[in-house]
Design a protein around this motif. Sequence first.
Motif, mmCIF file in Angstrom:
data_model
loop_
_atom_site.group_PDB
_atom_site.id
_atom_site.type_symbol
_atom_site.label_atom_id
_atom_site.label_comp_id
_atom_site.label_asym_id
_atom_site.label_seq_id
_atom_site.Cartn_x
_atom_site.Cartn_y
_atom_site.Cartn_z
ATOM 1 N N VAL A 139 0.828 -1.202 0.000
ATOM 2 C CA VAL A 139 0.000 0.000 0.000
ATOM 3 C C VAL A 139 0.865 1.255 0.000
ATOM 4 O O VAL A 139 0.636 2.194 -0.776
ATOM 5 C CB VAL A 139 -0.962 -0.011 1.206
ATOM 6 C CG1 VAL A 139 -1.640 1.347 1.366
ATOM 7 C CG2 VAL A 139 -2.012 -1.103 1.032
ATOM 8 N N GLN A 140 1.877 1.293 0.839
ATOM 9 C CA GLN A 140 2.738 2.457 0.940
ATOM 10 C C GLN A 140 3.396 2.783 -0.399
ATOM 11 O O GLN A 140 3.414 3.935 -0.843
ATOM 12 C CB GLN A 140 3.802 2.212 2.010
ATOM 13 C CG GLN A 140 4.829 3.325 2.150
ATOM 14 C CD GLN A 140 5.948 2.961 3.107
ATOM 15 O OE1 GLN A 140 5.912 1.922 3.747
ATOM 16 N NE2 GLN A 140 6.940 3.813 3.205
ATOM 17 N N LYS A 141 3.950 1.777 -1.060
ATOM 18 C CA LYS A 141 4.667 2.012 -2.313
ATOM 19 C C LYS A 141 3.720 2.386 -3.454
ATOM 20 O O LYS A 141 4.061 3.214 -4.315
ATOM 21 C CB LYS A 141 5.487 0.782 -2.679
ATOM 22 C CG LYS A 141 6.669 0.570 -1.743
ATOM 23 C CD LYS A 141 7.536 -0.607 -2.142
ATOM 24 C CE LYS A 141 8.762 -0.697 -1.231
ATOM 25 N NZ LYS A 141 9.638 -1.825 -1.576
ATOM 26 N N VAL A 185 0.400 -0.232 -11.424
ATOM 27 C CA VAL A 185 0.335 -1.690 -11.508
ATOM 28 C C VAL A 185 1.660 -2.248 -11.004
ATOM 29 O O VAL A 185 2.725 -1.899 -11.529
ATOM 30 C CB VAL A 185 0.075 -2.172 -12.947
ATOM 31 C CG1 VAL A 185 -0.036 -3.689 -12.984
ATOM 32 C CG2 VAL A 185 -1.173 -1.523 -13.524
ATOM 33 N N CYS A 186 1.597 -3.090 -9.992
ATOM 34 C CA CYS A 186 2.818 -3.687 -9.453
ATOM 35 C C CYS A 186 3.056 -5.053 -10.087
ATOM 36 O O CYS A 186 2.161 -5.658 -10.674
ATOM 37 C CB CYS A 186 2.742 -3.810 -7.935
ATOM 38 S SG CYS A 186 1.543 -5.039 -7.331
ATOM 39 N N SER A 233 7.663 -10.997 -15.952
ATOM 40 C CA SER A 233 8.486 -11.908 -16.748
ATOM 41 C C SER A 233 7.624 -12.737 -17.692
ATOM 42 O O SER A 233 8.052 -13.114 -18.779
ATOM 43 C CB SER A 233 9.314 -12.826 -15.844
ATOM 44 O OG SER A 233 8.488 -13.773 -15.166
ATOM 45 N N LEU A 234 6.383 -13.002 -17.284
ATOM 46 C CA LEU A 234 5.484 -13.798 -18.108
ATOM 47 C C LEU A 234 4.863 -12.984 -19.228
ATOM 48 O O LEU A 234 4.811 -13.416 -20.378
ATOM 49 C CB LEU A 234 4.380 -14.399 -17.239
ATOM 50 C CG LEU A 234 3.353 -15.284 -17.948
ATOM 51 C CD1 LEU A 234 4.013 -16.576 -18.416
ATOM 52 C CD2 LEU A 234 2.182 -15.582 -17.033
ATOM 53 N N ARG A 235 4.401 -11.783 -18.886
ATOM 54 C CA ARG A 235 3.648 -10.985 -19.857
ATOM 55 C C ARG A 235 4.425 -9.809 -20.435
ATOM 56 O O ARG A 235 3.931 -9.130 -21.333
ATOM 57 C CB ARG A 235 2.356 -10.477 -19.218
ATOM 58 C CG ARG A 235 1.395 -11.591 -18.817
ATOM 59 C CD ARG A 235 0.032 -11.032 -18.502
ATOM 60 N NE ARG A 235 -0.923 -12.061 -18.134
ATOM 61 C CZ ARG A 235 -2.199 -11.822 -17.846
ATOM 62 N NH1 ARG A 235 -2.661 -10.572 -17.869
ATOM 63 N NH2 ARG A 235 -3.018 -12.797 -17.525
ATOM 64 N N GLY A 236 5.585 -9.507 -19.891
ATOM 65 C CA GLY A 236 6.388 -8.431 -20.452
ATOM 66 C C GLY A 236 6.304 -7.119 -19.703
ATOM 67 O O GLY A 236 7.237 -6.338 -19.712
ATOM 68 N N GLY A 237 5.160 -6.861 -19.069
ATOM 69 C CA GLY A 237 5.040 -5.647 -18.263
ATOM 70 C C GLY A 237 5.125 -4.351 -19.030
ATOM 71 O O GLY A 237 5.456 -3.309 -18.468
ATOM 72 N N GLY A 238 4.851 -4.372 -20.320
ATOM 73 C CA GLY A 238 4.991 -3.165 -21.126
ATOM 74 C C GLY A 238 3.818 -2.216 -20.998
ATOM 75 O O GLY A 238 2.675 -2.638 -20.910
ATOM 76 N N ILE A 270 5.376 -0.681 -11.256
ATOM 77 C CA ILE A 270 6.373 -0.955 -10.221
ATOM 78 C C ILE A 270 6.950 -2.332 -10.517
ATOM 79 O O ILE A 270 6.233 -3.341 -10.450
ATOM 80 C CB ILE A 270 5.758 -0.910 -8.819
ATOM 81 C CG1 ILE A 270 5.226 0.503 -8.519
ATOM 82 C CG2 ILE A 270 6.771 -1.338 -7.769
ATOM 83 C CD1 ILE A 270 4.539 0.629 -7.164
ATOM 84 N N ALA A 271 8.222 -2.385 -10.839
ATOM 85 C CA ALA A 271 8.847 -3.641 -11.252
ATOM 86 C C ALA A 271 8.980 -4.633 -10.105
ATOM 87 O O ALA A 271 9.082 -5.846 -10.329
ATOM 88 C CB ALA A 271 10.221 -3.359 -11.861
#
Length: 235
Positions: free
Chosen positions: A98-100, A112-113, A131-136, A192-193
């Motif tokens: 929550v904080q981050k 989106v974390c 790593s699965l979806r790319g996070g783009g 957030i990676a």
Amino acid sequence: MPKISVCMAVYNGEKYILEQIESILGQLSVDDELIVSDDGSTDLTLEKIRTCGDARIRIIANELDKGYSGNFENAIRHATGEVIFLSDQDDVWLADRVQKMLAALERCDMVVCNAQFTDHVLTPLDTTLFSLRGGGQGFWKNLLKSRYLGACMAFKRSILRKALPFPGNRKLCPHDLWLTLVAELYYRVELIAEPLILYRRHGANVSSGGSASTNSFLKKMQFRAYCLLKVLGRA
């Protein structure tokens, strides 16, 4: 601090529900709320939730379409907070989630974390969401292949001006894809990676997040065309 509404959709989640709720409540203030929308559970899910005895928890029945997308929309419609977090019934939030995410929302409208995938006893797997979806980031990139999960989202209430009501065909446009596209097209999104939730895979999950799509090429094109028309209609 803005008031937080955590919107959780539940259905027969008795096995893991208390562990998830405990991981959430410890990060909320006395003025925040946890809205639990139930889709007609027939097990002990609701009884277990009531044992928490916490005034911040509000249990409501799903009044919309059956299924997790309608259930999440129902929870969101009852939210009163300025910031909305989505929550599955069987994950675990890490202690500083929550904080981050609130810190990120000072710069954007949706954050989106990443998520660490685990087995049923929370043993980490070799996979994360990104790593699965790319996070783009980007509207077209996410229309082509959805890269976010609802369980990893937090967003400002302002997004609901364009997001509600959700599109009627929930099979062609599930809730997390819809919120992704609305946010990417009309608002500011930040990622957030770092994994901030443990995303539990146990073989009986209500949603299929993280699983490879089994839809045909034609079905995938139908998905994209429907979502594109609906989101452009909110301009």
